[in-house]
Design a protein around this motif. Structure first.
Motif, PDB file in Angstrom:
ATOM      1  N   ALA A   6       0.826  -1.205   0.000  1.00 54.11           N
ATOM      2  CA  ALA A   6       0.000   0.000   0.000  1.00 54.11           C
ATOM      3  C   ALA A   6       0.862   1.259   0.000  1.00 54.11           C
ATOM      4  O   ALA A   6       0.602   2.213  -0.741  1.00 54.11           O
ATOM      5  CB  ALA A   6      -0.937   0.000   1.205  1.00 54.11           C
ATOM      6  N   GLU A   7       1.905   1.267   0.826  1.00 50.11           N
ATOM      7  CA  GLU A   7       2.789   2.436   0.911  1.00 50.11           C
ATOM      8  C   GLU A   7       3.438   2.724  -0.441  1.00 50.11           C
ATOM      9  O   GLU A   7       3.499   3.875  -0.883  1.00 50.11           O
ATOM     10  CB  GLU A   7       3.874   2.176   1.960  1.00 50.11           C
ATOM     11  N   ALA A   8       3.936   1.685  -1.096  1.00 47.97           N
ATOM     12  CA  ALA A   8       4.605   1.879  -2.386  1.00 47.97           C
ATOM     13  C   ALA A   8       3.619   2.289  -3.475  1.00 47.97           C
ATOM     14  O   ALA A   8       3.922   3.148  -4.307  1.00 47.97           O
ATOM     15  CB  ALA A   8       5.329   0.603  -2.792  1.00 47.97           C
ATOM     16  N   THR A   9       2.431   1.687  -3.466  1.00 50.51           N
ATOM     17  CA  THR A   9       1.446   1.983  -4.500  1.00 50.51           C
ATOM     18  C   THR A   9       1.014   3.440  -4.452  1.00 50.51           C
ATOM     19  O   THR A   9       0.744   4.055  -5.491  1.00 50.51           O
ATOM     20  CB  THR A   9       0.228   1.057  -4.361  1.00 50.51           C
ATOM     21  N   ARG A  10       0.984   4.009  -3.258  1.00 48.71           N
ATOM     22  CA  ARG A  10       0.588   5.413  -3.131  1.00 48.71           C
ATOM     23  C   ARG A  10       1.601   6.365  -3.770  1.00 48.71           C
ATOM     24  O   ARG A  10       1.286   7.536  -4.015  1.00 48.71           O
ATOM     25  CB  ARG A  10       0.371   5.774  -1.662  1.00 48.71           C
ATOM     26  N   THR A  11       2.811   5.893  -4.060  1.00 51.20           N
ATOM     27  CA  THR A  11       3.828   6.749  -4.676  1.00 51.20           C
ATOM     28  C   THR A  11       3.843   6.634  -6.192  1.00 51.20           C
ATOM     29  O   THR A  11       4.602   7.361  -6.856  1.00 51.20           O
ATOM     30  CB  THR A  11       5.239   6.400  -4.150  1.00 51.20           C
ATOM     31  N   VAL A  12       3.056   5.733  -6.765  1.00 53.36           N
ATOM     32  CA  VAL A  12       3.099   5.513  -8.213  1.00 53.36           C
ATOM     33  C   VAL A  12       2.554   6.738  -8.955  1.00 53.36           C
ATOM     34  O   VAL A  12       1.391   7.124  -8.791  1.00 53.36           O
ATOM     35  CB  VAL A  12       2.288   4.268  -8.601  1.00 53.36           C
ATOM     36  N   ALA A  13       3.384   7.375  -9.738  1.00 54.43           N
ATOM     37  CA  ALA A  13       2.992   8.430 -10.679  1.00 54.43           C
ATOM     38  C   ALA A  13       2.016   9.435 -10.069  1.00 54.43           C
ATOM     39  O   ALA A  13       2.323  10.093  -9.076  1.00 54.43           O
ATOM     40  CB  ALA A  13       2.424   7.790 -11.940  1.00 54.43           C
ATOM     41  N   ASP A  14       0.808   9.544 -10.672  1.00 53.56           N
ATOM     42  CA  ASP A  14      -0.187  10.533 -10.243  1.00 53.56           C
ATOM     43  C   ASP A  14      -1.557   9.865 -10.155  1.00 53.56           C
ATOM     44  O   ASP A  14      -1.705   8.699 -10.528  1.00 53.56           O
ATOM     45  CB  ASP A  14      -0.212  11.722 -11.207  1.00 53.56           C
ATOM     46  N   PRO A  15      -2.571  10.574  -9.630  1.00 48.96           N
ATOM     47  CA  PRO A  15      -3.892   9.942  -9.470  1.00 48.96           C
ATOM     48  C   PRO A  15      -4.467   9.370 -10.753  1.00 48.96           C
ATOM     49  O   PRO A  15      -5.107   8.306 -10.736  1.00 48.96           O
ATOM     50  CB  PRO A  15      -4.755  11.088  -8.931  1.00 48.96           C
ATOM     51  N   GLN A  16      -4.253  10.016 -11.877  1.00 49.61           N
ATOM     52  CA  GLN A  16      -4.798   9.513 -13.136  1.00 49.61           C
ATOM     53  C   GLN A  16      -4.199   8.157 -13.480  1.00 49.61           C
ATOM     54  O   GLN A  16      -4.911   7.224 -13.860  1.00 49.61           O
ATOM     55  CB  GLN A  16      -4.536  10.508 -14.269  1.00 49.61           C
ATOM     56  N   VAL A  17      -2.891   8.050 -13.354  1.00 46.80           N
ATOM     57  CA  VAL A  17      -2.224   6.774 -13.632  1.00 46.80           C
ATOM     58  C   VAL A  17      -2.670   5.716 -12.631  1.00 46.80           C
ATOM     59  O   VAL A  17      -2.906   4.556 -12.998  1.00 46.80           O
ATOM     60  CB  VAL A  17      -0.696   6.952 -13.608  1.00 46.80           C
ATOM     61  N   ARG A  18      -2.791   6.085 -11.357  1.00 41.96           N
ATOM     62  CA  ARG A  18      -3.188   5.109 -10.341  1.00 41.96           C
ATOM     63  C   ARG A  18      -4.626   4.617 -10.549  1.00 41.96           C
ATOM     64  O   ARG A  18      -4.978   3.533 -10.093  1.00 41.96           O
ATOM     65  CB  ARG A  18      -3.020   5.703  -8.939  1.00 41.96           C
ATOM     66  N   HIS A  19      -5.456   5.380 -11.235  1.00 41.95           N
ATOM     67  CA  HIS A  19      -6.823   4.936 -11.512  1.00 41.95           C
ATOM     68  C   HIS A  19      -6.906   4.057 -12.755  1.00 41.95           C
ATOM     69  O   HIS A  19      -7.870   3.310 -12.917  1.00 41.95           O
ATOM     70  CB  HIS A  19      -7.754   6.148 -11.666  1.00 41.95           C
ATOM     71  N   ARG A  20      -5.919   4.123 -13.634  1.00 42.41           N
ATOM     72  CA  ARG A  20      -5.947   3.304 -14.841  1.00 42.41           C
ATOM     73  C   ARG A  20      -4.967   2.138 -14.775  1.00 42.41           C
ATOM     74  O   ARG A  20      -5.255   1.057 -15.279  1.00 42.41           O
ATOM     75  CB  ARG A  20      -5.613   4.168 -16.066  1.00 42.41           C
ATOM     76  N   GLY A  21      -3.815   2.360 -14.179  1.00 45.01           N
ATOM     77  CA  GLY A  21      -2.812   1.310 -14.104  1.00 45.01           C
ATOM     78  C   GLY A  21      -3.217   0.210 -13.138  1.00 45.01           C
ATOM     79  O   GLY A  21      -4.003   0.421 -12.219  1.00 45.01           O
ATOM     80  N   THR A  22      -2.646  -0.984 -13.326  1.00 43.96           N
ATOM     81  CA  THR A  22      -2.985  -2.140 -12.497  1.00 43.96           C
ATOM     82  C   THR A  22      -1.731  -2.767 -11.896  1.00 43.96           C
ATOM     83  O   THR A  22      -0.623  -2.620 -12.437  1.00 43.96           O
ATOM     84  CB  THR A  22      -3.718  -3.208 -13.328  1.00 43.96           C
TER      85      THR A  22
END
Length: 283
Positions: free
Chosen positions: A94-110
């Motif tokens: 969870a901690e690492a996933t919150r650092t991925v790119a930006d909100p748009q990417v986090r809503h589309r990326g898997t």
């Protein structure tokens, strides 16, 4: 910035998706598209067929299964980051996933898309390694196999998933009560990691009972720091030796040389960031 022509398929079952891959000699799987779509637009890849997994519901979701949590490969990043089960039993992810790119990417990326893409600068490979995740791969005829994270990442952008196979889920042993921290170093916000450290620690009485530490972008695959893990056992956050032990995290690694820094700089960064990550995890 326009892709070459291709056939697009959006199957609704895993079996249908696998059949489409088997029928094509030049197919790409779309698992969110945050890495594949830019490659297609730049025409660095021009597959004949694109198989989109977005409509296969069985590849999404998070559940508990005994002493593991199971995350479907097509579960979006934002779901993983916010899920109570993940935060309770696999906090590092969870901690690492919150650092991925930006909100748009986090809503589309898997999650699965990021792991199979296997970019050594990607933020989710090292956490999967530290958490000793197991990755379930489906093939033709209903065949499945489970590959430990230590064997899953084979080389730069290369994993154990074959051309006619699909990653279906990620099984993570429960790390309930473990502290965790993902320490990421970039020059600008939302950039790929120059170096990052995925640390999770189980403490007893203020000292380290067990530790798991892995490095991002310090080689062609994520790097597990087993020597550092073993040396940390019995130490407290204010131990005089903790900095010395963590400083050795980059030893023996083969980081890239590029415009963001040479190999020696990255090894130094790895040691500094490991100390920060371990202290934060202990806190």
């Amino acid at each position: 910035m326009i892709p070459a022509p291709f056939e697009y398929h959006a199957p609704t079952t895993l079996e249908e998706a696998l059949q489409l891959l088997a029928e094509s000699d030049d197919a790409k799987v779309l698992a969110g598209g945050q890495s594949l779509l830019p490659v297609l637009k730049l025409r660095l890849a021009a597959p004949e067929v694109v198989v989109d997994l977005a409509k296969i519901s069985q590849l999404q979701g998070i559940r508990e299964e005994g002493d593991h949590i199971v995350v479907g490969a097509m579960t979006p990043h934002y779901v993983v980051a916010d899920d109570p089960t993940v935060n309770q039993h696999a906090l590092l992810l969870a901690e690492a996933t919150r650092t991925v790119a930006d909100p748009q990417v986090r809503h589309r990326g898997t999650l699965g898309g990021a792991l199979v893409h296997a970019d050594p600068a990607g933020d989710l490979l090292a956490p999967a390694l530290s958490l000793e995740a197991e990755l379930v791969i489906a093939g033709q005829g209903g065949a499945t196999r489970t590959v430990p994270a230590a064997d899953f990442f084979e080389d730069l952008f290369t994993t154990a998933v074959g051309e006619d196979e699909i990653l279906t889920e990620v099984r993570i042993p429960k790390h309930t009560g473990w502290g965790a921290h993902y320490e990421k170093f970039t020059r600008v916000a939302q950039q790929w990691s120059i170096v990052a450290v995925a640390a999770t620690v189980r403490s007893e009485g203020g000292t380290v009972a067990e530790a798991r530490v892995s490095l991002t972008n310090m080689g062609s695959t994520p790097v597990r720091c087993t020597a550092v893990e073993e040396a940390l056992v019995g130490m407290s956050a204010d131990s005089d030796r903790l900095r010395e032990v963590c400083a050795a995290a980059g030893e023996g690694t083969t980081p890239p040389d590029d415009t963001n820094g040479d190999a020696a700089y990255r090894r130094h960064l790895a040691g500094v960031l490991t100390g920060r990550a371990v202290r934060a995890a202990l806190a």
